[in-house]
Design a protein around this motif. Structure first.
Motif, mmCIF file in Angstrom:
data_model
loop_
_atom_site.group_PDB
_atom_site.id
_atom_site.type_symbol
_atom_site.label_atom_id
_atom_site.label_comp_id
_atom_site.label_asym_id
_atom_site.label_seq_id
_atom_site.Cartn_x
_atom_site.Cartn_y
_atom_site.Cartn_z
ATOM 1 N N SER A 20 0.715 -1.314 0.006
ATOM 2 C CA SER A 20 0.019 0.062 0.027
ATOM 3 C C SER A 20 0.854 1.163 0.068
ATOM 4 C CB SER A 20 -0.928 -0.121 1.184
ATOM 5 O OG SER A 20 -0.115 -0.034 2.493
ATOM 6 N N GLY A 21 2.070 1.338 0.296
ATOM 7 C CA GLY A 21 3.008 2.351 0.290
ATOM 8 C C GLY A 21 2.884 3.132 1.543
ATOM 9 N N ILE A 22 3.495 4.193 1.705
ATOM 10 C CA ILE A 22 3.174 5.140 2.785
ATOM 11 C C ILE A 22 2.986 6.358 2.324
ATOM 12 C CG2 ILE A 22 5.747 5.469 2.665
ATOM 13 C CD1 ILE A 22 5.778 5.413 5.763
ATOM 14 N N ALA A 23 2.246 7.162 3.139
ATOM 15 C CA ALA A 23 1.556 8.394 2.812
ATOM 16 C C ALA A 23 2.977 9.456 2.720
ATOM 17 C CB ALA A 23 0.660 9.063 3.944
ATOM 18 N N PRO A 24 2.974 10.224 1.906
ATOM 19 C CA PRO A 24 3.952 11.526 1.872
ATOM 20 C C PRO A 24 3.925 12.176 3.027
ATOM 21 C CG PRO A 24 2.576 11.476 -0.230
ATOM 22 C CD PRO A 24 1.876 10.356 0.670
ATOM 23 N N SER A 25 5.012 12.639 3.294
ATOM 24 C CA SER A 25 5.270 13.445 4.767
ATOM 25 C C SER A 25 4.728 14.698 4.572
ATOM 26 C CB SER A 25 6.468 12.979 5.400
ATOM 27 O OG SER A 25 6.662 13.778 6.805
ATOM 28 N N ARG A 26 3.797 15.243 5.411
ATOM 29 C CA ARG A 26 3.586 16.665 5.247
ATOM 30 C C ARG A 26 3.833 17.427 6.681
ATOM 31 N NH1 ARG A 26 -1.588 17.063 5.239
ATOM 32 N NH2 ARG A 26 -1.893 14.898 5.296
ATOM 33 N N GLN A 27 4.302 18.553 6.648
ATOM 34 C CA GLN A 27 4.841 19.161 7.946
ATOM 35 C C GLN A 27 3.331 19.501 8.675
ATOM 36 O OE1 GLN A 27 7.259 22.462 7.095
ATOM 37 N NE2 GLN A 27 8.987 21.169 6.520
ATOM 38 N N ALA A 28 3.429 19.762 9.996
ATOM 39 C CA ALA A 28 2.354 20.046 10.891
ATOM 40 C C ALA A 28 1.758 21.302 10.450
ATOM 41 C CB ALA A 28 2.931 20.142 12.203
ATOM 42 N N PRO A 29 0.378 21.438 10.390
ATOM 43 C CA PRO A 29 -0.323 22.399 10.026
ATOM 44 C C PRO A 29 -0.323 23.577 10.709
ATOM 45 C CG PRO A 29 -1.834 20.866 11.125
ATOM 46 C CD PRO A 29 -0.687 20.427 10.998
ATOM 47 N N ARG A 30 -0.310 24.930 10.430
ATOM 48 C CA ARG A 30 -0.690 25.988 11.010
ATOM 49 C C ARG A 30 -1.930 26.174 11.530
ATOM 50 N NH1 ARG A 30 3.304 27.260 7.128
ATOM 51 N NH2 ARG A 30 4.926 28.438 7.883
ATOM 52 N N LEU A 31 -2.462 26.931 12.531
ATOM 53 C CA LEU A 31 -3.772 26.763 13.165
ATOM 54 C C LEU A 31 -4.887 27.267 11.975
ATOM 55 C CD1 LEU A 31 -5.725 26.476 15.550
ATOM 56 C CD2 LEU A 31 -5.001 28.988 16.092
ATOM 57 N N ASN A 32 -5.614 26.444 11.875
ATOM 58 C CA ASN A 32 -6.714 26.576 11.057
ATOM 59 C C ASN A 32 -6.292 26.889 9.469
ATOM 60 O OD1 ASN A 32 -9.672 27.270 10.703
ATOM 61 N ND2 ASN A 32 -9.370 28.970 10.566
#
Length: 398
Positions: free
Chosen positions: A357-369
């Motif tokens: 199934s692979g692995i999700a691309p890593s995305r940085q933590a989101p800014r608020l809202n």
């Protein structure tokens, strides 16, 4: 998105560490994790170390990758309505609020299952319901103390002390992620969701007792404490220039260790000949290992022990861990550009690998809202409704 949980939507109504640790795993496995925050944001945005920009503290960044953020005032009619609309479309709901607070907000299992019977509803609590501690507030240090983690240190150091990381939060968060995945499997068979209660205290008490019940398992006054761990020399061993970790538990490993240190005659010593005899004489066995390691440098011992197939590795400091070639070579620890900044930051990647199934691309933590607009659009809110809801929230946050 890829990963074994791709296509699943998770509502993350958690804060600090224990809840975000659980939803981090789900997001790294491909789930669409929507982090629902209060207008002021998760408290860890401000407490997890000195940030480069407001609301983006280091610890928050590492525990909230692969998530989308929307800020909602769940006590307002508009925020509560948006939350219900999210719940109707979600596969999983995760919270570490106390059950009474969930009920007041209309977010209990009874409330949300009426909207979405297929939902898996996970509540991370301090203590299981039905006991005298039910509903009591709990944090990592509270749980480390009451579950015996801190007390176990007293056996070695003479006084209780906490582990130098939020052990209870981590272990409970991992347990919650596993429980959620198990419930999702059950849902595929039954078509129905279910409520899960994951307690910090009972989880950690079981963690401690599985290791240390020992003879108390059979005898009311029996000995407690794993003898291989509750001995002063069960620790990283001093070498000429640092420390090394050595594990020679099986009979084959023990015999190889004696060859490696130039003491082959110890293979015939009845104290050390079998696993059972080494446990009886564990203090002597560990003391012998500690004394032997002082003869060479850490690098020399790693090379010698590896040739004899004895498990060993250098003992890292926090600083030297960052230079470990395995972490860099496997891609778990990486240098990456921070969103919107020219400077780089150290990032962490999911350590498990999925061949199919692979692995999700890593995305940085989101800014608020950061994703409030797109999430509301996905829920069918008109542009005017989105402006009104987000505008009201921004005023509240200010």
């Amino acid at each position: 998105m890829s990963g074994p949980l791709a296509g699943l939507r998770v509502l993350d109504v958690t804060s600090t560490i224990v809840g975000p640790a659980a939803t981090l795993i789900l997001g790294e496995q491909g789930a669409d994790v929507i982090k629902v925050e209060p207008p002021e944001g998760d408290v860890m945005r401000r407490l997890g170390g000195r940030p480069r920009e407001p609301g983006m503290a280091p610890k928050f960044l590492h525990f909230n990758r692969n998530k989308r953020s929307i800020a909602l005032d769940l006590k307002s009619p508009e925020g509560a309505a948006a939350m219900r609309r999210l719940a109707e479309r979600a596969d999983v709901f995760v919270s570490n609020m106390r059950p009474r607070a969930l009920e007041k907000l209309g977010l209990s299992w009874k409330d949300l299952s009426a909207l979405n019977p297929r939902m898996v509803h996970c509540t991370i609590v301090g203590f299981l319901s039905g006991g005298p501690y039910e509903g009591a507030p709990a944090y990592d240090t509270i749980i480390q103390g009451v579950s015996g983690v801190a007390g176990a240190h007293a056996e070695l150091f003479g006084a209780p002390r906490f582990a130098p990381f939020v052990l209870a939060d981590h272990v409970t968060g991992i347990t919650a992620a596993q429980a959620i995945c198990a419930a999702l499997v059950a849902r595929e068979r039954s078509g129905q969701g279910e409520a899960i209660e994951v307690p910090m205290f009972e989880t950690m008490a079981g963690f401690v007792l599985m290791q240390h019940l020992d003879q108390r398992t059979f005898e009311p006054n029996g000995h407690m404490g794993d003898p291989r761990i509750m001995t002063p020399d069960a620790r990283p061993l001093k070498t000429r220039d640092g420390y090394i970790c050595v594990s020679a538990n099986t009979d084959i490993q023990a015999r190889s260790f004696f060859d490696a240190i130039g003491r082959p005659e110890l293979k015939q010593d009845p104290r050390f000949a079998t696993v059972a005899s080494r446990i009886v004489h564990v203090d002597e066995y560990f003391r012998l290992r500690a004394e032997a390691m002082t003869a060479r440098s850490t690098a020399e011992w790693v090379e010698v022990l590896r040739k004899h197939d004895v498990p060993s590795m250098p003992c890292h400091s926090l600083q030297s861990l960052l230079e470990d070639p395995q972490l860099r070579g496997s891609g778990v620890l990486v240098n990456e550009e921070a969103d919107g900044e020219e400077e780089t930051m150290l990032g962490l990647r999911h350590a498990s690998r999925y061949g199919g199934s692979g692995i999700a691309p890593s995305r940085q933590a989101p800014r608020l809202n950061e994703h409030g607009e797109e999430i509301l659009a996905e829920l069918g809110y008109s542009e005017e409704e989105r402006t009104r809801l987000l505008g009201r929230k921004r005023e509240t946050a200010a």
